[in-house]
Design an enzyme around this catalytic site. Structure first.
Site, short mmCIF file in Angstrom:
data_model
loop_
_atom_site.label_atom_id
_atom_site.label_comp_id
_atom_site.label_asym_id
_atom_site.label_seq_id
_atom_site.Cartn_x
_atom_site.Cartn_y
_atom_site.Cartn_z
N HIS A 60 1.44 4.39 -2.99
CA HIS A 60 1.40 5.86 -2.98
C HIS A 60 2.51 6.44 -3.85
O HIS A 60 2.32 7.43 -4.56
CB HIS A 60 1.57 6.38 -1.55
N GLU A 108 -5.85 6.89 -0.76
CA GLU A 108 -5.77 5.71 0.09
C GLU A 108 -6.39 4.49 -0.59
O GLU A 108 -5.83 3.39 -0.57
CB GLU A 108 -6.45 5.97 1.44
N HIS A 156 0.83 -1.21 0.00
CA HIS A 156 0.00 0.00 0.00
C HIS A 156 0.86 1.26 0.00
O HIS A 156 0.62 2.19 -0.77
CB HIS A 156 -0.91 -0.02 1.23
N GLU A 157 1.87 1.29 0.86
CA GLU A 157 2.71 2.48 0.96
C GLU A 157 3.51 2.70 -0.33
O GLU A 157 3.66 3.84 -0.79
CB GLU A 157 3.64 2.37 2.16
#
Length: 265
Positions: free
Chosen positions: A131, A190, A127-128
């Site tokens: 970004h 997100e 997920h990070e």
């Protein structure tokens, strides 16, 4: 607020809705800053964090996190970063992690109490990194620059026309921008990072189904102490779970086709 003020606000902020780039999921984006500048900023920020925060000296935790990251980062496009990613574990109770342009990943030990398996931690790291792949930092910086330009222009027009109640009007505009533009952008980022991370973890051989368990753990760890979703920069856990489940069949198909099965325990 009169019609001409609304019209002025729309004109001043209209550039935010005009995309000059496209995200990995097909969203229009405004990206005003060069990627090499963002990489330099990310690297400098990471250096500062290592100097100011407690870096874990526990080999087991560091090797565990680095093993997971090393399994995922080969699937990051080379156009995003083509070197060896630096991974640091911070000995802090925060339930958090991050990735920065320039190949930097940070994980807090507090997160490792909530992400209970390697697959769950892979969901967070994916997920990070998502970004970074989607250039969300660039998009937020660009958005902020345009919002500042737009609101300053409206303020000057109000003052020039001697509109009464200028202060309250500008305060209302600020709140409207936050709730109507900045927070939805944050929630969109997100959600987008969730889906990119889902694909990354599946490609790397981590079970994507555990991303749902991760967010159930996150919700439990929060103790229900969350602001309403409309006022939050992050989607509610249940919203994230629903989105992940909707996209799960494709991720599971990728996972089942890969021969990768990392063992980072």
């Amino acid at each position: 607020m009169s019609g001409w003020i609304k019209k002025t606000l729309v004109v001043a902020l209209s550039a935010i809705a005009v995309g000059c780039a496209t995200s990995p999921t097909g969203r229009n984006q405004v990206l005003l800053f060069p990627s090499d500048q963002l990489a330099q900023m990310g690297q400098q920020a990471f250096t500062d964090m290592k100097q100011k925060q407690n870096v874990s000296r526990q080999p087991v935790k560091n090797e565990y996190v680095e093993c997971i990251a090393d399994a995922i980062t080969p699937y990051v496009p080379e156009s995003v970063y083509d070197g060896k990613w630096e991974v640091v574990v911070f000995d802090e109770d925060q339930v958090n992690a991050f990735a920065l342009p320039g190949g930097k990943i940070g994980v807090y030990t507090g997160l490792m109490k909530v992400a209970q398996t390697q697959d769950q931690l892979a969901a967070v790291i994916g997920h990070e990194i998502g970004h970074v792949i989607a250039q969300h930092g660039n998009e937020r910086m660009s958005q902020g620059a345009l919002v500042n330009i737009g609101t300053q222009a409206v303020g000057q027009i109000l003052a020039a026309n001697e509109v009464p109640q200028t202060g309250p009007i500008m305060a209302a505009i600020g709140l409207g921008v936050q709730v109507g533009v900045q927070l939805p952008y944050s929630r969109a980022h997100e959600s987008e990072a969730d889906l990119i991370g889902l694909q990354l973890m599946a490609q790397a051989g981590f079970n994507p189904r555990e991303s749902v368990d991760l967010w159930r753990n996150m919700e439990a760890a929060s103790g229900g102490q969350r602001p309403p979703e409309i006022m939050s920069t992050h989607p509610a856990p249940q919203s994230r779970i629903q989105s992940l489940q909707k996209n799960m069949p494709e991720a599971v198909s990728v996972y089942e086709k890969t021969s990768n099965r990392p063992d980072c325990r």
